[in-house]
Design a protein around this motif. Structure first.
Motif, PDB file in Angstrom:
ATOM      1  N   SER A   1       0.848  -1.204   0.000  1.00 11.76           N
ATOM      2  CA  SER A   1       0.000   0.000   0.000  1.00 11.76           C
ATOM      3  C   SER A   1       0.873   1.239   0.000  1.00 11.76           C
TER       4      SER A   1
ATOM      5  N   SER B   1      -8.850   1.105   0.931  1.00 19.66           N
ATOM      6  CA  SER B   1      -8.910   0.074  -0.112  1.00 19.66           C
ATOM      7  C   SER B   1      -7.532  -0.178  -0.683  1.00 19.66           C
ATOM      8  N   TYR B   2      -6.651  -0.693   0.153  1.00 20.41           N
ATOM      9  CA  TYR B   2      -5.259  -0.842  -0.270  1.00 20.41           C
ATOM     10  C   TYR B   2      -5.119  -1.782  -1.455  1.00 20.41           C
TER      11      TYR B   2
ATOM     12  N   GLN C   1      -6.686  -1.871  -4.041  1.00 19.56           N
ATOM     13  CA  GLN C   1      -6.883  -1.162  -5.303  1.00 19.56           C
ATOM     14  C   GLN C   1      -5.894  -0.003  -5.451  1.00 19.56           C
TER      15      GLN C   1
ATOM     16  N   LEU D   1      -3.462   2.784  -6.314  1.00 15.96           N
ATOM     17  CA  LEU D   1      -3.100   3.366  -7.607  1.00 15.96           C
ATOM     18  C   LEU D   1      -1.658   3.873  -7.621  1.00 15.96           C
TER      19      LEU D   1
ATOM     20  N   TRP E   1      -1.711  -5.985  -5.198  1.00 14.47           N
ATOM     21  CA  TRP E   1      -1.052  -7.284  -5.170  1.00 14.47           C
ATOM     22  C   TRP E   1       0.097  -7.261  -6.169  1.00 14.47           C
TER      23      TRP E   1
ATOM     24  N   GLY F   1     -14.145  -9.136  -4.824  1.00 10.36           N
ATOM     25  CA  GLY F   1     -13.107  -8.300  -4.257  1.00 10.36           C
ATOM     26  C   GLY F   1     -11.779  -8.965  -4.056  1.00 10.36           C
ATOM     27  N   LEU F   2     -10.756  -8.183  -4.303  1.00  5.80           N
ATOM     28  CA  LEU F   2      -9.413  -8.507  -3.857  1.00  5.80           C
ATOM     29  C   LEU F   2      -9.349  -7.990  -2.423  1.00  5.80           C
TER      30      LEU F   2
ATOM     31  N   ASP G   1      -8.227  -6.071   0.865  1.00  6.70           N
ATOM     32  CA  ASP G   1      -7.538  -4.800   1.135  1.00  6.70           C
ATOM     33  C   ASP G   1      -6.518  -4.945   2.257  1.00  6.70           C
TER      34      ASP G   1
ATOM     35  N   TRP H   1     -13.616 -10.349 -10.426  1.00  7.61           N
ATOM     36  CA  TRP H   1     -13.355 -10.923  -9.097  1.00  7.61           C
ATOM     37  C   TRP H   1     -12.393 -10.040  -8.310  1.00  7.61           C
ATOM     38  N   ILE H   2     -11.551  -9.321  -8.999  1.00  5.61           N
ATOM     39  CA  ILE H   2     -10.482  -8.554  -8.354  1.00  5.61           C
ATOM     40  C   ILE H   2     -10.843  -7.082  -8.187  1.00  5.61           C
TER      41      ILE H   2
ATOM     42  N   ASN I   1     -13.556  -5.448  -6.636  1.00  4.23           N
ATOM     43  CA  ASN I   1     -14.340  -4.957  -5.483  1.00  4.23           C
ATOM     44  C   ASN I   1     -15.670  -4.328  -5.907  1.00  4.23           C
TER      45      ASN I   1
END
Lengths: 348, 348, 348, 348
Positions: A89, A100-101, A103, A105, A110, A289-290, A292, B280-281, B283
């Motif tokens: 993050s 929402s780590y 995601q 930017l 990941w 969701g991935l 966070d 899926w990734i 959110n």
């Protein structure tokens, strides 16, 4: 140093590679003390994750000791024993500021063992050290912390909390692999009245039962019967998809009551059919969701206070140099009964 | 009395039928003063709603005057001017107690003009009068109240609130028929920064613009461009599906940012493809729903205080006896430019 | 029949009174099978509740068997074994439609044993039978259901849920009387990491410990030390006030961390001092509330599934005719060690 | 450079001081282009804020141009035009990771013009540049951005959002100083049906009316009448305290309906009386809070899209060198009719 390198579909080896070094002043370098293998690593080996380039060291879960920090690292120092999170993050982008780590930017998300070298190695460079590692209290052993790197926050955030599990609820979990079993554990933090688990493997269903499942069943039809019996024919409050194929997602959609939740945790490679002609009228909520890893500090607190016994999923233990053997055992769960495997720098 | 009777796919007529009577002590009978036609009625005429039996009087939206109440009705009396909601609510089942009247297990839900005779008639029997009608303040005219029977609560609850629209957000609404336009109106109650509307009809896009849309576009590709430009390439916070076909649902899924919401309002007849391998990734949260009309009292308050000008969607007005003509106009929107049509007992 | 009648401050007797009858078509009459006494009844006896007129039969918690229903009752019938809730709900007013039954504007709210005759009697008339009683499953015994009438939903809704207790949290409960102990039980439904309980009575602290408290202490200073130690000096996530005097409320305010919650459950007779000069900057949330009993169906489900053992708070059991003795025991807890007393129609 | 220095209660001057320099590698130095004065600065001058030491440069709101950044600053560079937030955020502590920057444990929070030198100067050092400044889009003028430093996020987060203002609600705002007027503006982002504003100053009530208040009144009794008339005698959904004295807080407590919210925004110097004997039964929620400025990016987006006209509160404009005169005007609002004053590097 030695590391597990991905060389393209079907090819991986434990081999000599250069030691990692600080390349950005917010990095740290960590000596890996304990590491595990994720189902996602097997997906990469099958070639399902084209964003992972051959030559990458795999692994995104570990516990270790910091050996060096960049000049911009503030709250970590050499000697700190830390959990390395599967999610890095940057701490400053819009998504990181909102929690929402996953995601991120700003160069995180990941990335370990995916876009940059990962943790299945004697050492690993971790970017954004201040916001991507967690200092471990002395009372928490490496093995206890290890599953906090991915599957416990994933199952809790993406499965249980996205699925809005509440006290008194009936929850059905489809899939009792490591992530489904972690969902069995973390669902109980919300006080559901019943947890139904569906899987084909008797060994995994035994594990589910041991970890707190109320009812375990072998297939979708039995799942439907169990859920309907528990809910007077209404359906489950929440269904958690923990497999990653269209059939199990579609099964989840048929198991929930009007107003219920389907929380997808599985990693999917194909589209599913969404029966809008049935569900448009049923007030359903579907989430994906991935993780966070926003919940990691809370989970760590619960491990330290013995509220959560996180190491219960580890079935096989190895030395770090036995990486190839560990992969072999983990990739044949039907024969090995493996759930999670753990590898330790100091072993035996 | 006269009523619009469904006689099977493609056949309907305005004909003599027996007057309705109280059949349960919680019923009331209402003289219909104003009534409208819903896109769902056209679906029934096409044979898309097999649960609606031939012989049923259609219509689930009206304003009228109570002429008789059953002995168990507590808070309504003859002479009350009321809004008849599209959703009947028993008031005592689990879902009604939780505010999910649309999912009523006690004999309510969407029954008017569907499972029992409806409002496109000179009179109508309304079950559960206390919890399924709303007394109108004097200051609210019939015409203003009429759209509160269905499309305003539907667009607000199922589109805007399920879609979690917040101040500062970018919202995209796919479909500018009556329900999509109602979503344009009710989205503004949450303070979004931008509302993008997609439709093929220039007349409907004009209406969207007049009602407050920020940007209107003709197709999915333009929608994508508009949304990405407004959001620095991230995607919309919320996409509202207001058409009811797989293509538009799938379009919505491509327009939202990581962490965004797709709120389905459309009535669907076919399944859609859900690209789990992509989402899926990301959110995402997908919601579906029949309206609960839980928001009706609040919307009524907003109409009374002139915060919401609800009659702006009515393009054509008729006398009640012109029902067949009204159906004709409403079913040919491309030629008639009809949005909502309204029929009044006293007209002209 | 016999009933416990309030005759003004300090005066009550178990005496002959006329049998109750249906006075509104939504009423039912219930034969009382099990009943308890609430701390609030003692408040009434002290004269603290002027809205309770002399001549009123006390009691707002019971389990019984319906003997008669009014013509407007839909879902209850003679012979039904039911829980009588402390809150009556008209089911149609604004608050009832929103789930806030405790604030009912239609003649309900807390009326039993307060504004109308209550449950400490051989029979009781219950208004709004459909929405104010709960049919008991066979598997739930009278004694298990009894505490669902008031203290379990009160502690859960007003203490735990208003206080936003979450998994991993540190909670402090000030006061270990029946309601505080019920909060110890229901807090655990949310998965907190630590529950600190403060009370002067060693017997009550023992009960708290047995029911799941992590740490029990004797006074505010010890509470402060325990909380700060558990939270690295930050303060508790939630403090639940379960006494009802200014000192304990003010203590709660000093025990929570920035961003924490103080949930008031106690019934207060005097104002407290709110140190706005200290807390304006600390992001605190303070809640108060009469129970809504919205959670009763969920709690009942949890009792039926053995997730909640609700009868653990009952320390003394009597026959219904021993009402005066039961009052005596309950009003001297320091000597009797009474928590909750229960009286049964069939006893011994 | 020149700066406004606090020399103890009642004493301040615009004087020569050393230029600020980078002291931590996450700092930046900003040339101040526009700055304002806050009511809190007047509190400091009165001696109400003992944590602010004599010798401190005041001011916590500004817009400027970065002239230098520390080596650890990632996303800001010399030449960036930025908003300086009243809240500094370390970005890594528990509270910052949760979005509660105001409660930062890592050395941030409200420090500018309080614990370290502030913005009422030609230049200012800003710690944690990446997470405590906001880059301005070209389309937003300095003057428009200026009020985003404090009063707009404060009124929105601590007043409107903590107070849970929703579409259709009736809101009462007690106090029409700058922060109360900002609450009038930001409340409208949530779609309330009515906003009642209470203040003694006719000029401020005029401003409230112009900014969107529905009803403006002179005192508490009139407020009570207006609120009760708008709500059929129930009370307001939300009361926002924007003065900071016990009387106005206690007034707010009497204006809300059962189930309502009192959101305290005022800075208090004395305790208030909390009438628990009245409110324990009324399901109220009381919140306090220092702003987190978590909403700043959203507010900035709304200013850029002209959804919010933030400069409407500025009544007087000065050159930066006219600081003493600006203080004089701002501290005598009854005579000057000043709401917010703004000072610009380039003026006139």
């Amino acid at each position: 140093m030695k590391a597990l390198v991905y060389h393209g579909p079907g090819r991986h080896s434990w081999e000599d590679v250069p030691d990692p070094t600080i390349t950005d002043d917010r990095d740290c370098v960590v000596r890996v003390d304990a590491v595990t293998i994720c189902g996602t690593d097997l997906h990469i080996l099958k070639g399902d994750v084209p964003t992972c380039a051959p030559g990458t060291i795999l692994g995104h879960e570990a516990v270790g000791t910091i050996t060096e920090v960049g000049s911009g690292v503030r709250d970590r120092k050499a000697g700190d024993r830390v959990l390395i999170s599967c999610i890095s993050s940057c701490g400053t982008c819009r998504y990181c500021r909102e929690g929402s780590y996953g995601q991120c930017l700003g160069g995180g998300g990941w990335i370990l063992g995916h876009r940059i070298n990962g943790t299945q190695a004697e050492q690993v460079r971790v970017p954004f050290a201040d916001t991507s590692t967690y200092v471990l209290p002395e009372s928490v052993r490496d093995e206890q912390a290890l599953l906090l790197a991915d599957i416990l926050p994933t199952s809790w955030e993406v499965g249980v909390r996205n699925g809005d599990v509440r006290a008194g609820d009936t929850v059905v979990i489809v899939g009792a692999g490591p992530i489904g079993l972690a969902a069995v554990m973390t669902a109980q933090l919300m006080g559901p009245a019943a947890i139904v688990v569906v899987d084909k493997s008797p060994a995994r269903l035994d594990a589910a039962k041991r970890l707190g499942a109320t009812v375990v069943v072998n297939d979708g039809e039995q799942a439907r019967q169990a859920v309907m019996e528990l809910t007077d024919g209404l359906g489950a409050d929440t269904a958690i998809e923990a497999v990653g194929i269209p059939e199990t997602f579609e099964l989840c959609m048929t198991l929930v009551r009007p107003g219920g939740h389907v929380a997808n945790v599985g990693v999917h490679g194909k589209p599913a059919t969404l029966h809008l002609e049935d569900i448009w009228i049923r007030n359903l909520t579907i989430t994906t969701g991935l993780v966070d890893t926003k919940s990691t500090p809370t989970l760590l607190k619960m491990v330290a206070s013995h509220q959560l016994e996180s190491s219960g999923l580890i079935t096989h233990r190895f030395g770090l140099g036995e990486m190839m053997e560990a992969y072999d055992v983990f990739s044949r769960p039907n024969e090995s009964d493996a759930l999670k495997v753990a590898l330790f720098r100091e072993h035996g």
